[in-house]
Design a protein around this motif. Structure first.
Motif: not given
Length: 756
Positions: A256, A400, A424, A426
């Motif tokens: 990341r 995220e 991102s 996630r």
């Protein structure tokens, strides 16, 4: 200040080993000695036979009114000594010392302490005598703090008090004994205003240490840090200051961070080196400098291609993070929205962090100047007003750790932030669709939608010619799995290995080096495999839906992927034999995951000489399969998900056991049978450090645990049975390494073995 400290001893050494140590500034002599005493190399009887005395002789190497080398030589001629050369800065300094002290046989021991790895390796020809000293772990740091408090004031409530703010304060010390001792000495004297002072220290930690006369002993540390930071190359400095994006104690994922560096332009491609490799080197450098520190955790088992053999998560060193934060506002590099934000505060900078503790005041947010903003990172609750029209220069949007992000929010993101390079989502489980307008993000390099509800990538994704990194995957209902999910370990049940449907045209994304997890069956079968064939730059690939109908085409499609280092393959139901008689193009693989096998391991015909990590989910592992695994020369991490009763990790010829699994350091076993019998041979897995057993559905009988001479930790997964943990620990009571036994469902306790 460079000093040469000498301690008279009663040594039993026959020669004078030079133990060269480097690491984080401010570790100090006491912590250094503690670290070395528990190191594997210095567990020998020779080192432990030293009789320490209280007499020390410090010499300042830069005090030109004296000749420390001459005085040291005189002392060495009269005593056997333990010599600590603290703060060595150059190879030339060592040359002069070595000529005087080490050029002849001696029974003394010399430890060289330096902050430069190159100087440390220069001082000794034995690599096993070079140590990178880290800060104290959390439990050890708190233990030192309490002991120092008790020493100064036995009646202080801090000696036994457990308080979250106090723990946060000790975390900010970064494991540096000098800082911990200084704070303990001051707080030990406090009574009525004790917790107010703890709060004040937490709030402005570095400011207090630099300006309060009570911390005069730390002046040298800050002077050193200032000069040390000034010596970093210009390419590394922004990477260091960028770390303050992550809140204190927050785990940092290596991939990341590197992908964010690349998007920000801190790690760039060059003729000599790719941006990814350069980012990896930056990350490793920060680990070596202890700016990023490794914290013991269970092994990460997701599809990542990470071939590290350590069981760790990573975070910024607490002291260094606060030091960075105290300097970063000079250039408005990183700024935060947190609990102390006021409307009158001027807020502007390149990187905005929205903390979980912020009250989500829209007026405060809209008063912020976003004209220079390059990245937005959100921790905690998401609000729709977080996306502003004035964020038109934004490159990185990292959600995220955000909660409550919805499809309509994502649509607004794509419409307004056309310059995004890193996106991102996630863990944003309420996201079900990627909008078709995603194709307008022509600068996008990284797309991470793991652990969302996305099952299909849009057709227009093929327009994103700069995409290098796609991570996706969903968790389907158990009925759709190729095997019963009741015995799948967590890393298969919850890591999204079923995959997503990708569109035709994915083969146009020729810059991709990471792609997964792709559901081949759902994506058109053989047709999509023709698309994958074009992605010759792939380093990491994850696929599901491989069956007897498409397996040959899949392996043919990947045969030209000479850069492929990490591969995940999940077979469809009843497709066990689809890998038979196929020569697999996997000679360069370092990480391999095979899911859905039954009783045959289709690897024996394939060269896997570089393989370091192997995950296998299968019914039965045959004896000849275990022998094949034992022969893999570089295997470090082995994870097995099986149904069988017995596993024997050894090999014999004519009744003589062979050395097998010689480099394996991590072994994880899960079994769906009601019982499991494990046997470790006398010459098998001699370097195993971590054994992980899924206890949720099986009882175990283990033989030969004492043969695992380097075993440090046993993790029992799927149980909170403390009585069983204690019983298991008792069976290891006589193990030479005294390994710790932990339960997955309980907090990990970092037990300090550092003596006072």
């Amino acid at each position: 200040m460079n000093e040469l400290r000498i301690y008279t001893t009663s040594p039993r050494f026959n020669s004078s080993p030079v133990i060269s140590v480097w690491g984080i500034a401010g570790i100090g002599k006491s912590a250094l000695v503690r670290h070395l005493q528990y190191d594997r190399m210095l567990h020998s009887n020779q080192f432990n036979m030293y009789n320490w005395v209280d007499v020390s002789h410090p010499f300042n190497l830069r005090d030109f009114s004296r000749d420390p080398i001459k005085e040291c030589r005189e002392l060495l001629s009269e005593h056997h000594c333990f010599v600590v050369i603290d703060g060595l800065q150059s190879k030339e300094e060592w040359d002069s010392i070595e000529a005087a002290l080490v050029s002849r046989p001696s029974t003394s021991v010399i430890i060289v302490i330096t902050t430069e790895a190159s100087v440390a390796t220069y001082c000794t020809t034995n690599k096993e005598q070079v140590f990178n000293v880290k800060g104290l772990e959390a439990a050890a740091a708190m233990d030192l703090f309490r002991k120092e408090v008790h020493k100064k004031n036995p009646s202080s409530p801090l000696y036994r008090q457990r308080d979250a703010e106090l723990e946060q304060l000790i975390l900010k010390c970064g494991g540096l004994p000098k800082v911990i001792v200084s704070i303990a000495a001051l707080l030990a004297r406090e009574t009525e205003m004790l917790m107010d002072n703890v709060h004040s220290l937490n709030h402005k930690f570095i400011q207090h240490l630099e300006t309060n006369p009570e911390y005069e002993s730390l002046r040298g540390l800050f002077d050193w840090m200032h000069s040390y930071f000034s010596t970093f190359p210009d390419s590394l400095k922004p990477c260091i200051f960028y770390l303050s994006v992550f809140p204190p104690g927050r785990s940092i994922q290596r991939r990341r961070l590197i992908r964010r560096w690349i998007a920000e332009g801190y790690s760039r491609d060059s003729d000599e080196e790719s941006a990814v490799n350069k980012g990896e080197k930056f990350f490793s450098k920060l680990l070596d400098l202890s700016i990023i520190e490794e914290i013991p955790r269970p092994v990460s088992t997701e599809f990542s291609g990470d071939t590290n053999t350590k069981v760790v998560s990573r975070r910024v060193n607490g002291f260094i993070r606060d030091y960075i934060v105290s300097r970063r506002m000079e250039e408005n590099f990183v700024f935060e929205l947190g609990p102390d934000c006021a409307l009158t505060t001027q807020r502007t900078g390149r990187h905005l962090v929205v903390l979980k503790s912020w009250d989500r005041d829209r007026i405060v947010f809209e008063s912020t100047d976003f004209s220079r903003l390059r990245s937005l990172t959100v921790f905690g609750k998401w609000e729709s007003f977080f996306i502003s029209q004035s964020m038109w220069l934004l490159w990185v949007l990292d959600l995220e750790d955000a909660l409550g992000v919805k499809d309509e929010d994502l649509k607004k993101v794509v419409e307004r932030l056309h310059r995004l390079k890193f996106l991102s989502l996630r863990g944003c489980i309420e996201i079900c669709h990627l909008p078709s307008s995603l194709g307008d993000l022509r600068q996008l390099q990284t797309l991470d939608v793991r652990q969302t509800s996305i099952v299909t990538l849009p057709v227009n994704i093929a327009k994103l010619q700069k995409l290098q990194y796609i991570r996706a995957g969903t968790t389907d209902p158990a009925s759709t799995l190729s095997v019963s999910s009741s015995w799948l370990p967590k890393f298969h049940r919850h890591r999204g290995l079923i995959g997503v449907e990708v569109p035709r045209g994915i083969g146009k994304l020729t810059a991709l080096h990471t792609l997964g997890v792709v559901n081949v069956s759902a994506s058109g079968g053989k047709a999509i495999l023709e698309e994958l064939k074009k992605l010759t730059q792939l380093r990491k690939l994850g696929v599901s839906g491989i069956s007897r109908h498409n397996s040959r085409e899949f392996f043919s499609a990947t045969s030209g992927h000479v850069h492929l280092e990490s591969l995940l393959v999940r077979l469809d139901r009843d497709s066990q034999n689809c890998l038979d008689e196929i020569s697999l193009p996997w000679e360069n693989l370092r990480s391999l995951t095979l899911c859905g096998l039954q009783d045959k391991l289709p690897l024996s015909r394939n060269p896997l000489s570089k393989l370091r990590k192997l995950d296998l989910e299968m019914g039965i592992l045959q004896e000849h399969d275990i022998k094949f695994l034992a022969s893999l020369p570089e295997l470090c991490i082995l994870r097995l998900q099986v149904k069988q009763l017995k596993l024997h990790f050894y090999a014999e010829i004519c009744g003589v056991q062979l050395v097998t699994f010689s480099k394996v350091k991590i072994l994880e076993i899960a079994c769906s049978s009601s019982e499991l019998y494990l046997t470790f041979g006398s010459k098998s897995m001699k370097n195993l450090e971590v054994l992980m057993i899924d206890y949720s559905s099986a009882s175990y009988e283990l033989a030969g645990l004492t043969n695992l001479s380097e075993l440090k930790e046993v993790l029992l997964k799927g149980t909170n049975d403390e009585a069983f943990r204690t019983q298991f620990a008792n069976t290891l009571a006589n193990h030479p390494k005294s390994p710790t036994v932990k339960l997955e469902g309980l907090p990990f306790l970092f037990l300090s073995r550092i003596t006072s």
